[in-house]
Design a protein around this motif. Structure first.
Motif, PDB file in Angstrom:
ATOM      1  N   ALA A 125      43.654  26.008  15.021  1.00  0.00           N
ATOM      2  CA  ALA A 125      43.266  24.978  15.984  1.00  0.00           C
ATOM      3  C   ALA A 125      44.491  24.360  16.649  1.00  0.00           C
ATOM      4  CB  ALA A 125      42.457  23.893  15.288  1.00  0.00           C
ATOM      5  N   THR A 126      44.407  24.192  17.954  1.00  0.00           N
ATOM      6  CA  THR A 126      45.443  23.469  18.695  1.00  0.00           C
ATOM      7  C   THR A 126      45.026  22.026  18.937  1.00  0.00           C
ATOM      8  OG1 THR A 126      44.494  24.250  20.789  1.00  0.00           O
ATOM      9  CG2 THR A 126      46.276  25.552  19.825  1.00  0.00           C
ATOM     10  N   TRP A 127      43.725  21.755  18.813  1.00  0.00           N
ATOM     11  CA  TRP A 127      43.214  20.384  18.962  1.00  0.00           C
ATOM     12  C   TRP A 127      41.883  20.280  18.240  1.00  0.00           C
ATOM     13  CZ3 TRP A 127      38.807  18.156  21.091  1.00  0.00           C
ATOM     14  CH2 TRP A 127      38.845  16.752  21.228  1.00  0.00           C
ATOM     15  N   THR A 128      41.639  19.108  17.597  1.00  0.00           N
ATOM     16  CA  THR A 128      40.405  18.873  16.845  1.00  0.00           C
ATOM     17  C   THR A 128      39.856  17.504  17.202  1.00  0.00           C
ATOM     18  OG1 THR A 128      41.237  20.216  15.000  1.00  0.00           O
ATOM     19  CG2 THR A 128      39.364  18.770  14.546  1.00  0.00           C
ATOM     20  N   SER A 129      38.560  17.445  17.479  1.00  0.00           N
ATOM     21  CA  SER A 129      37.925  16.165  17.823  1.00  0.00           C
ATOM     22  C   SER A 129      37.695  15.351  16.552  1.00  0.00           C
ATOM     23  CB  SER A 129      36.594  16.399  18.541  1.00  0.00           C
ATOM     24  OG  SER A 129      35.584  16.784  17.617  1.00  0.00           O
ATOM     25  N   THR A 130      37.239  14.115  16.728  1.00  0.00           N
ATOM     26  CA  THR A 130      37.052  13.235  15.578  1.00  0.00           C
ATOM     27  C   THR A 130      35.928  13.706  14.656  1.00  0.00           C
ATOM     28  OG1 THR A 130      35.559  11.795  16.855  1.00  0.00           O
ATOM     29  CG2 THR A 130      37.898  11.211  16.815  1.00  0.00           C
ATOM     30  N   ASN A 131      35.003  14.549  15.150  1.00  0.00           N
ATOM     31  CA  ASN A 131      33.948  15.047  14.257  1.00  0.00           C
ATOM     32  C   ASN A 131      34.239  16.449  13.745  1.00  0.00           C
ATOM     33  OD1 ASN A 131      33.127  16.855  16.316  1.00  0.00           O
ATOM     34  ND2 ASN A 131      30.953  16.476  15.949  1.00  0.00           N
ATOM     35  N   GLY A 132      35.362  17.032  14.142  1.00  0.00           N
ATOM     36  CA  GLY A 132      35.761  18.339  13.634  1.00  0.00           C
ATOM     37  C   GLY A 132      35.551  19.500  14.573  1.00  0.00           C
ATOM     38  N   SER A 133      35.069  19.266  15.799  1.00  0.00           N
ATOM     39  CA  SER A 133      34.989  20.335  16.788  1.00  0.00           C
ATOM     40  C   SER A 133      36.410  20.762  17.156  1.00  0.00           C
ATOM     41  CB  SER A 133      34.231  19.869  18.031  1.00  0.00           C
ATOM     42  OG  SER A 133      32.909  19.502  17.709  1.00  0.00           O
ATOM     43  N   LYS A 134      36.615  22.063  17.342  1.00  0.00           N
ATOM     44  CA  LYS A 134      37.982  22.572  17.465  1.00  0.00           C
ATOM     45  C   LYS A 134      38.182  23.461  18.685  1.00  0.00           C
ATOM     46  CE  LYS A 134      37.545  24.276  13.303  1.00  0.00           C
ATOM     47  NZ  LYS A 134      37.798  24.962  12.008  1.00  0.00           N
ATOM     48  N   VAL A 135      39.383  23.401  19.228  1.00  0.00           N
ATOM     49  CA  VAL A 135      39.855  24.336  20.246  1.00  0.00           C
ATOM     50  C   VAL A 135      41.045  25.078  19.661  1.00  0.00           C
ATOM     51  CG1 VAL A 135      40.823  24.618  22.557  1.00  0.00           C
ATOM     52  CG2 VAL A 135      39.145  22.809  22.118  1.00  0.00           C
ATOM     53  N   GLY A 136      41.109  26.385  19.881  1.00  0.00           N
ATOM     54  CA  GLY A 136      42.253  27.131  19.367  1.00  0.00           C
ATOM     55  C   GLY A 136      42.072  28.623  19.523  1.00  0.00           C
ATOM     56  N   SER A 137      42.959  29.362  18.886  1.00  0.00           N
ATOM     57  CA  SER A 137      42.898  30.819  18.993  1.00  0.00           C
ATOM     58  C   SER A 137      41.651  31.337  18.305  1.00  0.00           C
ATOM     59  CB  SER A 137      44.153  31.435  18.366  1.00  0.00           C
ATOM     60  OG  SER A 137      44.270  31.045  17.011  1.00  0.00           O
ATOM     61  N   CYS A 138      40.989  32.274  18.961  1.00  0.00           N
ATOM     62  CA  CYS A 138      39.702  32.771  18.484  1.00  0.00           C
ATOM     63  C   CYS A 138      39.914  33.822  17.398  1.00  0.00           C
ATOM     64  CB  CYS A 138      38.925  33.375  19.658  1.00  0.00           C
ATOM     65  SG  CYS A 138      37.136  33.361  19.442  1.00  0.00           S
ATOM     66  N   SER A 139      39.224  33.638  16.266  1.00  0.00           N
ATOM     67  CA  SER A 139      39.290  34.622  15.182  1.00  0.00           C
ATOM     68  C   SER A 139      38.015  35.440  15.082  1.00  0.00           C
ATOM     69  CB  SER A 139      39.569  33.920  13.849  1.00  0.00           C
ATOM     70  OG  SER A 139      38.508  33.050  13.496  1.00  0.00           O
ATOM     71  N   THR A 140      37.085  35.243  16.027  1.00  0.00           N
ATOM     72  CA  THR A 140      35.854  36.025  16.033  1.00  0.00           C
ATOM     73  C   THR A 140      36.178  37.480  16.381  1.00  0.00           C
ATOM     74  OG1 THR A 140      34.585  34.095  16.763  1.00  0.00           O
ATOM     75  CG2 THR A 140      33.557  36.247  17.024  1.00  0.00           C
ATOM     76  N   PRO A 141      35.781  38.435  15.530  1.00  0.00           N
ATOM     77  CA  PRO A 141      36.075  39.841  15.837  1.00  0.00           C
ATOM     78  C   PRO A 141      35.525  40.247  17.203  1.00  0.00           C
ATOM     79  CG  PRO A 141      35.246  39.620  13.584  1.00  0.00           C
ATOM     80  CD  PRO A 141      35.068  38.280  14.247  1.00  0.00           C
ATOM     81  N   GLY A 142      36.345  40.955  17.964  1.00  0.00           N
ATOM     82  CA  GLY A 142      35.918  41.448  19.262  1.00  0.00           C
ATOM     83  C   GLY A 142      36.395  40.620  20.425  1.00  0.00           C
ATOM     84  N   HIS A 143      37.008  39.446  20.146  1.00  0.00           N
ATOM     85  CA  HIS A 143      37.472  38.597  21.250  1.00  0.00           C
ATOM     86  C   HIS A 143      38.861  38.064  20.936  1.00  0.00           C
ATOM     87  CE1 HIS A 143      37.245  35.962  24.715  1.00  0.00           C
ATOM     88  NE2 HIS A 143      37.632  34.964  23.954  1.00  0.00           N
ATOM     89  N   SER A 144      39.717  38.122  21.914  1.00  0.00           N
ATOM     90  CA  SER A 144      41.049  37.536  21.798  1.00  0.00           C
ATOM     91  C   SER A 144      41.207  36.461  22.852  1.00  0.00           C
ATOM     92  CB  SER A 144      42.129  38.609  21.975  1.00  0.00           C
ATOM     93  OG  SER A 144      42.040  39.209  23.256  1.00  0.00           O
ATOM     94  N   GLY A 145      41.896  35.406  22.515  1.00  0.00           N
ATOM     95  CA  GLY A 145      42.084  34.298  23.437  1.00  0.00           C
ATOM     96  C   GLY A 145      41.684  32.999  22.781  1.00  0.00           C
ATOM     97  N   THR A 146      41.424  31.996  23.607  1.00  0.00           N
ATOM     98  CA  THR A 146      41.058  30.665  23.120  1.00  0.00           C
ATOM     99  C   THR A 146      39.547  30.524  23.073  1.00  0.00           C
ATOM    100  OG1 THR A 146      43.072  29.725  24.084  1.00  0.00           O
ATOM    101  CG2 THR A 146      41.315  28.186  23.555  1.00  0.00           C
ATOM    102  N   CYS A 147      39.043  29.810  22.074  1.00  0.00           N
ATOM    103  CA  CYS A 147      37.619  29.531  22.013  1.00  0.00           C
ATOM    104  C   CYS A 147      37.393  28.114  21.494  1.00  0.00           C
ATOM    105  CB  CYS A 147      36.858  30.554  21.180  1.00  0.00           C
ATOM    106  SG  CYS A 147      37.355  30.679  19.466  1.00  0.00           S
ATOM    107  N   PHE A 148      36.166  27.677  21.584  1.00  0.00           N
ATOM    108  CA  PHE A 148      35.768  26.334  21.150  1.00  0.00           C
ATOM    109  C   PHE A 148      34.741  26.478  20.042  1.00  0.00           C
ATOM    110  CE2 PHE A 148      33.077  22.575  21.252  1.00  0.00           C
ATOM    111  CZ  PHE A 148      33.981  21.525  21.359  1.00  0.00           C
ATOM    112  N   GLU A 149      34.952  25.768  18.939  1.00  0.00           N
ATOM    113  CA  GLU A 149      34.041  25.831  17.802  1.00  0.00           C
ATOM    114  C   GLU A 149      33.468  24.451  17.494  1.00  0.00           C
ATOM    115  OE1 GLU A 149      33.829  27.182  13.073  1.00  0.00           O
ATOM    116  OE2 GLU A 149      35.709  27.380  14.196  1.00  0.00           O
ATOM    117  N   PRO A 150      32.156  24.246  17.685  1.00  0.00           N
ATOM    118  CA  PRO A 150      31.533  22.986  17.295  1.00  0.00           C
ATOM    119  C   PRO A 150      31.379  22.939  15.775  1.00  0.00           C
ATOM    120  CG  PRO A 150      29.864  24.518  18.010  1.00  0.00           C
ATOM    121  CD  PRO A 150      31.183  25.218  18.209  1.00  0.00           C
TER     122      PRO A 150
END
Length: 366
Positions: free
Chosen positions: A158-183
């Motif tokens: 994660a490069t940034w995390t909201s106060t409830n734990g939602s995150k922005v950062g490098s994607c670790s989901t297989p099949g995708h490279s780049g940045t993603c958002f995880e609620p």
């Protein structure tokens, strides 16, 4: 289980229904009966197509009808999936008045605005997608901005995390490279069912020349087709989130309110099993029968727990966290409504006998 304490056995109440949540009007989904795969998806598109198109400015006034926090702190504030803390007090709360609406913001907690779960830039802010209440939610303006148009996925670093734990950062989901958002986990299923709704409602539009070329932006999850709609990795991710976070009372309530306003429904809130019937990995009706798959929702539940199975649910038992059996019944149906309103708040184990096989699920009574 050892030393089970005998409690009073309460009978289940159950009813048969044409739709899982028994909320859609009678006959609403008749044209989808007996279908599967992309044929089912197109039939659902024809059912939910042509909804009342709202103005962008009117959405804020509708949120007060459907997005109050009635489920966590029950404080009537804006229920924001990017800031809500399901297990504790929120870091901040918003009212629905003009004073809490963005405007300008410089940080999290300043104001709320409208979040398009499917980014509006990919369809160039066109109607009716831009004002479809099913996919436009009130969220914190700053967190909305940090989400940007990044796809949903699992964040590795994660490069940034909201106060409830939602995150922005490098994607670790297989099949995708780049940045993603995880609620947070609490709302992953909500987002998945919105994305499947979007793919169904707009299956004719997603390949339009007026939409952004999905191959032109790594963040765009579309695959350029009208049937699957999303790239393989994204479908896999959404399926996982749909299974791990079942339909909640909040989703059912919101779906019913939206139907009153714009006159169409999210079929995957009403009938969660249709997600697998359309996008599951080779899954069809016969697969559902052989795997005795059961959809259980809402979870957490306040009063009525819904079960939907392709096979007959022969027997049900509920155990509390101490191992005591508190409820039992023999519904002999694949559409079951269980009255659990009398149970104390807490975690329970649901034991089901389906086609002679035993399956268990955990649910939370709130």
């Amino acid at each position: 289980m050892k030393n089970l304490m005998r409690l009073n056995i309460l009978l289940f109440t159950f009813t048969l229904s044409a739709v899982a949540c028994a909320q859609a009007p009678n006959g609403y989904y008749d044209d989808a009966e007996g279908l599967e795969g992309y044929e089912l998806k197109t039939a659902l598109k024809n059912i939910i197509n042509g909804h009342t198109v709202l103005s962008y400015g009117s959405l804020s006034d509708y949120y007060i009808q459907m997005d109050k926090d009635l489920y966590y702190e029950n404080d009537q504030s804006v229920l924001d999936i990017y800031s809500e803390k399901p297990n504790g007090p929120d870091s901040y709360n918003y009212g629905f008045g003009n004073g809490d609406r963005c405007g300008n913001y410089s940080g999290e907690g300043d104001c709320w605005n409208k979040e398009h779960i499917f980014p509006q830039g990919f369809f160039n802010e066109q109607l009716p997608m831009r004002t479809d209440l099913h996919q436009v939610l009130p969220t914190d303006g700053y967190v909305n901005g940090r989400r940007s148009n990044y796809p949903f996925g699992k964040v590795g670093s994660a490069t940034w995390t909201s106060t409830n734990g939602s995150k922005v950062g490098s994607c670790s989901t297989p099949g995708h490279s780049g940045t993603c958002f995880e609620p947070i986990d609490e709302f992953k299923g909500d987002i998945a069912r919105i994305m499947f709704y979007f793919a169904t409602r707009y299956e004719n539009e997603v390949t339009s020349n007026s939409w952004d070329n999905p191959n032109g932006d790594n963040n765009n999850p579309l695959n350029g087709t009208n049937d699957q709609v999303y790239e393989d990795w994204f479908v896999d991710m959404m399926l996982q989130w749909h299974h791990e976070d079942p339909v909640s009372e909040k989703e059912i309530f919101r779906n019913n309110k939206i139907y009153q306003i714009q006159h169409n429904r999210n079929p995957f809130v009403d009938n969660p099993q249709w997600v697998d019937a359309i996008w599951g990995d080779g899954m069809n009706v016969s697969d559902l029968n052989s795997k005795t798959k059961v959809d259980l929702y809402p979870n957490p539940v306040k009063s009525v727990l819904n079960l939907k199975s392709a096979s007959i649910i022969e027997k049900i038992e509920i155990y509390n966290i101490s191992g005591a059996k508190v409820q039992t019944g023999k519904p002999n149906s694949n559409d079951v409504e269980i009255n659990v309103g009398h149970l104390a708040n807490g975690t329970y184990i649901l034991k089901m006998t389906i086609d002679g096989k035993v399956s268990t699920e955990k649910f939370l009574k709130k």
